[in-house]
Design a protein around this motif. Structure first.
Motif, mmCIF file in Angstrom:
data_model
loop_
_atom_site.group_PDB
_atom_site.id
_atom_site.type_symbol
_atom_site.label_atom_id
_atom_site.label_comp_id
_atom_site.label_asym_id
_atom_site.label_seq_id
_atom_site.Cartn_x
_atom_site.Cartn_y
_atom_site.Cartn_z
ATOM 1 N N ASN A 1 57.948 93.391 34.629
ATOM 2 C CA ASN A 1 56.743 93.377 33.271
ATOM 3 C C ASN A 1 55.402 93.685 33.773
ATOM 4 O O ASN A 1 54.734 92.972 35.580
ATOM 5 N N ASP A 2 54.863 94.754 33.338
ATOM 6 C CA ASP A 2 53.270 95.436 34.593
ATOM 7 C C ASP A 2 53.027 95.774 35.222
ATOM 8 O O ASP A 2 54.135 95.776 35.813
ATOM 9 N N TRP A 3 52.320 96.773 35.316
ATOM 10 C CA TRP A 3 52.284 97.510 36.474
ATOM 11 C C TRP A 3 52.093 96.926 37.647
ATOM 12 O O TRP A 3 53.201 97.146 39.152
ATOM 13 N N GLN A 4 52.418 95.041 38.299
ATOM 14 C CA GLN A 4 52.959 94.956 39.039
ATOM 15 C C GLN A 4 53.991 95.016 39.644
ATOM 16 O O GLN A 4 54.619 94.778 40.547
ATOM 17 N N THR A 5 54.866 94.797 38.774
ATOM 18 C CA THR A 5 56.575 95.532 38.823
ATOM 19 C C THR A 5 56.999 96.460 38.522
ATOM 20 O O THR A 5 58.460 97.056 39.179
ATOM 21 N N GLY A 6 55.954 97.327 38.766
ATOM 22 C CA GLY A 6 55.891 99.049 38.136
ATOM 23 C C GLY A 6 57.163 99.557 39.426
ATOM 24 O O GLY A 6 57.795 100.562 38.683
ATOM 25 N N LEU A 7 56.976 99.032 40.982
ATOM 26 C CA LEU A 7 57.631 99.740 41.603
ATOM 27 C C LEU A 7 59.407 99.943 41.804
ATOM 28 O O LEU A 7 59.980 100.179 42.608
ATOM 29 N N THR A 8 59.625 98.588 41.152
ATOM 30 C CA THR A 8 60.657 98.444 41.069
ATOM 31 C C THR A 8 62.351 99.033 40.339
ATOM 32 O O THR A 8 62.603 99.405 41.151
ATOM 33 N N PRO A 9 61.502 99.958 39.856
ATOM 34 C CA PRO A 9 62.882 100.887 39.068
ATOM 35 C C PRO A 9 62.214 102.104 39.929
ATOM 36 O O PRO A 9 64.045 102.558 40.306
ATOM 37 N N TYR A 10 61.672 101.786 40.927
ATOM 38 C CA TYR A 10 61.892 103.080 41.881
ATOM 39 C C TYR A 10 62.586 102.861 43.426
ATOM 40 O O TYR A 10 63.454 103.559 43.468
ATOM 41 N N TYR A 11 62.298 101.773 43.716
ATOM 42 C CA TYR A 11 63.402 101.287 44.823
ATOM 43 C C TYR A 11 64.287 101.094 44.370
ATOM 44 O O TYR A 11 65.416 101.713 45.217
ATOM 45 N N LEU A 12 64.471 100.973 42.918
ATOM 46 C CA LEU A 12 66.405 100.364 42.832
ATOM 47 C C LEU A 12 66.910 102.089 42.978
ATOM 48 O O LEU A 12 67.981 101.963 43.714
ATOM 49 N N ARG A 13 65.699 103.149 42.888
ATOM 50 C CA ARG A 13 66.748 104.095 42.553
ATOM 51 C C ARG A 13 66.768 105.230 44.279
ATOM 52 O O ARG A 13 68.140 105.288 44.381
ATOM 53 N N GLN A 14 65.555 104.196 45.090
ATOM 54 C CA GLN A 14 65.698 105.235 46.056
ATOM 55 C C GLN A 14 67.079 104.238 47.019
ATOM 56 O O GLN A 14 67.619 104.962 48.022
ATOM 57 N N MET A 15 66.563 103.267 46.640
ATOM 58 C CA MET A 15 67.934 102.933 47.347
ATOM 59 C C MET A 15 69.609 102.756 46.744
ATOM 60 O O MET A 15 71.127 102.202 47.232
ATOM 61 N N GLY A 16 70.001 103.342 45.474
ATOM 62 C CA GLY A 16 71.127 103.725 45.383
ATOM 63 C C GLY A 16 71.646 102.736 44.334
ATOM 64 O O GLY A 16 73.210 102.483 43.930
ATOM 65 N N SER A 17 70.592 101.687 44.065
ATOM 66 C CA SER A 17 71.533 100.376 43.063
ATOM 67 C C SER A 17 72.233 100.686 42.199
ATOM 68 O O SER A 17 71.394 101.750 41.363
ATOM 69 N N LYS A 18 73.637 100.410 41.629
ATOM 70 C CA LYS A 18 73.740 100.566 40.216
ATOM 71 C C LYS A 18 72.658 99.361 39.416
ATOM 72 O O LYS A 18 73.029 99.589 37.589
ATOM 73 N N THR A 19 71.969 98.596 39.454
ATOM 74 C CA THR A 19 71.296 97.333 38.127
ATOM 75 C C THR A 19 70.770 98.426 37.902
ATOM 76 O O THR A 19 69.679 99.288 37.787
ATOM 77 N N ARG A 20 70.303 97.728 36.537
ATOM 78 C CA ARG A 20 69.674 98.966 35.359
ATOM 79 C C ARG A 20 68.101 98.129 35.889
ATOM 80 O O ARG A 20 67.853 97.098 35.690
ATOM 81 N N SER A 21 67.004 98.794 34.946
ATOM 82 C CA SER A 21 66.007 97.457 34.890
ATOM 83 C C SER A 21 65.569 97.966 33.634
ATOM 84 O O SER A 21 65.556 99.583 32.750
ATOM 85 N N VAL A 22 64.486 97.336 32.769
ATOM 86 C CA VAL A 22 63.948 97.397 31.473
ATOM 87 C C VAL A 22 62.719 97.307 32.032
ATOM 88 O O VAL A 22 62.031 96.497 33.590
ATOM 89 N N PHE A 23 61.479 98.362 31.847
ATOM 90 C CA PHE A 23 60.253 98.190 32.719
ATOM 91 C C PHE A 23 59.387 97.362 31.070
ATOM 92 O O PHE A 23 58.816 98.697 30.164
ATOM 93 N N SER A 24 58.279 96.850 31.318
ATOM 94 C CA SER A 24 57.891 96.312 30.108
ATOM 95 C C SER A 24 56.079 96.466 30.148
ATOM 96 O O SER A 24 55.719 96.515 30.773
ATOM 97 N N ILE A 25 55.579 97.237 29.133
ATOM 98 C CA ILE A 25 54.236 97.315 28.979
ATOM 99 C C ILE A 25 53.468 96.452 28.321
ATOM 100 O O ILE A 25 53.429 95.688 27.199
ATOM 101 N N HIS A 26 52.128 95.221 28.920
ATOM 102 C CA HIS A 26 52.033 94.504 28.024
ATOM 103 C C HIS A 26 50.610 94.894 28.139
ATOM 104 O O HIS A 26 49.953 94.699 26.817
ATOM 105 N N ASN A 27 50.271 95.807 28.776
ATOM 106 C CA ASN A 27 48.833 96.882 28.532
ATOM 107 C C ASN A 27 48.679 97.515 29.574
ATOM 108 O O ASN A 27 48.098 97.645 30.449
#
Length: 484
Positions: free
Chosen positions: A140-166
């Motif tokens: 949720n919002d920029w404060q968690t925006g690096l999470t999808p990047y880190y998931l890819r960096q670590m090779g995780s199979k977990t999927r990600s949804v990124f919500s833009i609130h503003n």
């Protein structure tokens, strides 16, 4: 399906705005549908002491010199597990989650929310804390925006949804932060997390997440334009097939005029006469003249240019000179705060201004006023207009974002009746004079008690709950998997 909800604020624990309300209500609605949910949040000052029986799960090595303790408790009023990131050097501070007491942003916000983003991703990897791992992380919002990047960096199979609130708040930091945050050098480019030479948390979320969502269908279209895209419109058009607009809801248990603990008297769509008693009590509390027939306008908002409240200040004299009253709660730009305080001095007994944040008073203003004014220049979703609908306090809003999606305007028909779908008033243009004309239209109908009561009842019958919206999010999560 197992879902991890990552957020930087959540009601009722820590709140600066609508993100906290969404973060408290949406997981609760999803949990009620049977989803297996956990929430992760920084342990800001005092949170561990106030949460119920937090217990230490263990610790995570986030960066080479930062190891965080992770405590588990439950979101108050629910059975949803809440994971708290305990690292006092970053989070145990006076002030708010983003700003120090003098209102400037914390200079190490990149690290503070880099840790939040990385912890969320680490929870999707095998760890010593718990067997539970998420299938989806909802960021949720920029404060968690690096999470999808880190998931890819670590090779995780977990999927990600990124919500833009503003989209206006982007989390852009000096390029040197990429080293401290262990971001790969080859990804510091336009096809990555770089944005005009900066590390951008928002850009990382928009680029690397498997799916994107935002908080209203209209805002999903607006952010693909130059006017509302804040530099990301090209990327958002590129990812338009992955972008979904889902209108926010509100917590109808917290915001219910029939049970609201902050109100002196309760009312409902079948017991509207008691709303007048709430107005009388609010006028008394705020030092306003006890006049049931005076249209009482309400504002609960950040006092900023974005919210369009400079337009209201410009035309306020004309409204007040004609007998209106005004109740304002909020804080923001010093010049705008001063404008409203000056109005209070010029119109004693007609204007009340409370600078700051006051949750109980916000409920009483929402219930005790007649018209809620929300002329935002842009508004991704907005929740206050939905509170207004729920409380029969008719919203006057701008034609943008979630305001356009949630408030249905109209004019009286040839027989002088309120159209069946009308729930409020929508300004066609963004300027003070259009706001004045629209408010006068609302005041004219307010003068006819029968028409106004009909409009109030139609507004209060609108479905503004999270239950319907939660089903849309469930469908979005399901699309991330084969056959979904």
């Amino acid at each position: 399906m197992r879902l991890l909800f990552a957020t930087s604020e959540i009601f009722p624990i820590i709140k600066t705005g609508g993100l906290a309300d969404v973060s408290g209500a949406l997981p609760t609605a999803l949990f009620a549908t049977g989803l297996d949910i956990q929430i992760v949040l920084p342990a800001y000052r005092g949170i561990l002491a106030t949460c119920e029986s937090p217990h230490l799960l263990g610790s995570l090595q986030v960066f080479h010199d930062i190891r965080c303790d992770i405590y588990q408790t439950t979101l108050p009023g629910t059975q949803i597990p809440l994971l708290l990131i305990d690292y006092p050097e970053l989070y145990d501070r006076e002030g708010g989650p983003y700003h120090h007491p003098q209102y400037g942003e914390w200079q190490d916000n990149a690290l503070r929310f880099g840790v939040l983003s990385k912890v969320a991703a680490l929870l999707a990897m095998p760890n010593d804390l718990q067997v539970w791992q998420p299938d989806v992380i909802h960021c949720n919002d920029w404060q968690t925006g690096l999470t999808p990047y880190y998931l890819r960096q670590m090779g995780s199979k977990t999927r990600s949804v990124f919500s833009i609130h503003n989209l206006a708040f982007q989390g852009n930091f000096h390029a040197d932060w990429r080293h401290r945050l262990t971001l790969d050098e080859q990804d510091f480019k336009s096809e990555g997390y770089e944005f005009f030479g900066h590390v951008s948390f928002m850009k990382a979320g928009l680029y690397y997440a498997d799916a994107l969502s935002t908080v209203s269908p209209t805002y999903a279209k607006e952010i693909q334009t130059e006017q509302f895209g804040f530099g990301f419109q090209g990327l958002l058009r590129y990812r338009s097939a992955d972008l979904t607009g889902i209108l926010n809801g509100i917590d109808t248990h917290v915001w219910d005029p029939a049970t609201d603990a902050y109100l002196p008297v309760h009312y409902s769509v079948k017991k509207m006469r008691c709303k007048k008693e709430v107005k009388h009590a609010l006028q008394t509390e705020l030092g306003l003249a006890l006049n049931a027939d005076a249209p009482l306008l309400g504002v609960v908002s950040r006092l900023t240019h974005q919210k369009g409240l400079d337009m209201l200040a410009t035309i306020a004299h004309q409204l007040l000179d004609n007998g209106c009253q005004l109740a304002v709660l909020g804080s923001g730009e010093p010049a705008l705060e001063q404008q409203y305080q000056t109005l209070m001095q010029l119109y004693p007994g007609q204007v009340s201004v409370t600078i700051g944040y006051n949750e109980p008073l916000s409920h009483r203003i929402m219930a005790g006023t007649d018209i809620f004014v929300m002329p935002s220049r842009f508004e991704p979703c907005g929740l206050n207009q939905m509170y207004g609908l729920r409380y029969g306090t008719i919203p006057v809003v701008a034609n943008t974002g979630g305001l356009a999606d949630s408030v249905h305007g109209g004019v009286l028909n040839a027989e002088g009746k309120v159209p069946a779908k009308m729930t409020g008033f929508v300004m066609p243009y963004h300027n003070p004079w259009t706001l004045l004309v629209t408010l006068r239209q609302a005041i004219a109908i307010f003068a006819n008690s029968g028409q106004w009561l009909q409009l109030q009842k139609q507004a209060m019958r609108q479905d503004v709950s999270w239950e319907t919206r939660a089903k849309h999010y469930q469908k979005l999560y399901e699309t991330l998997f084969p056959g979904g």
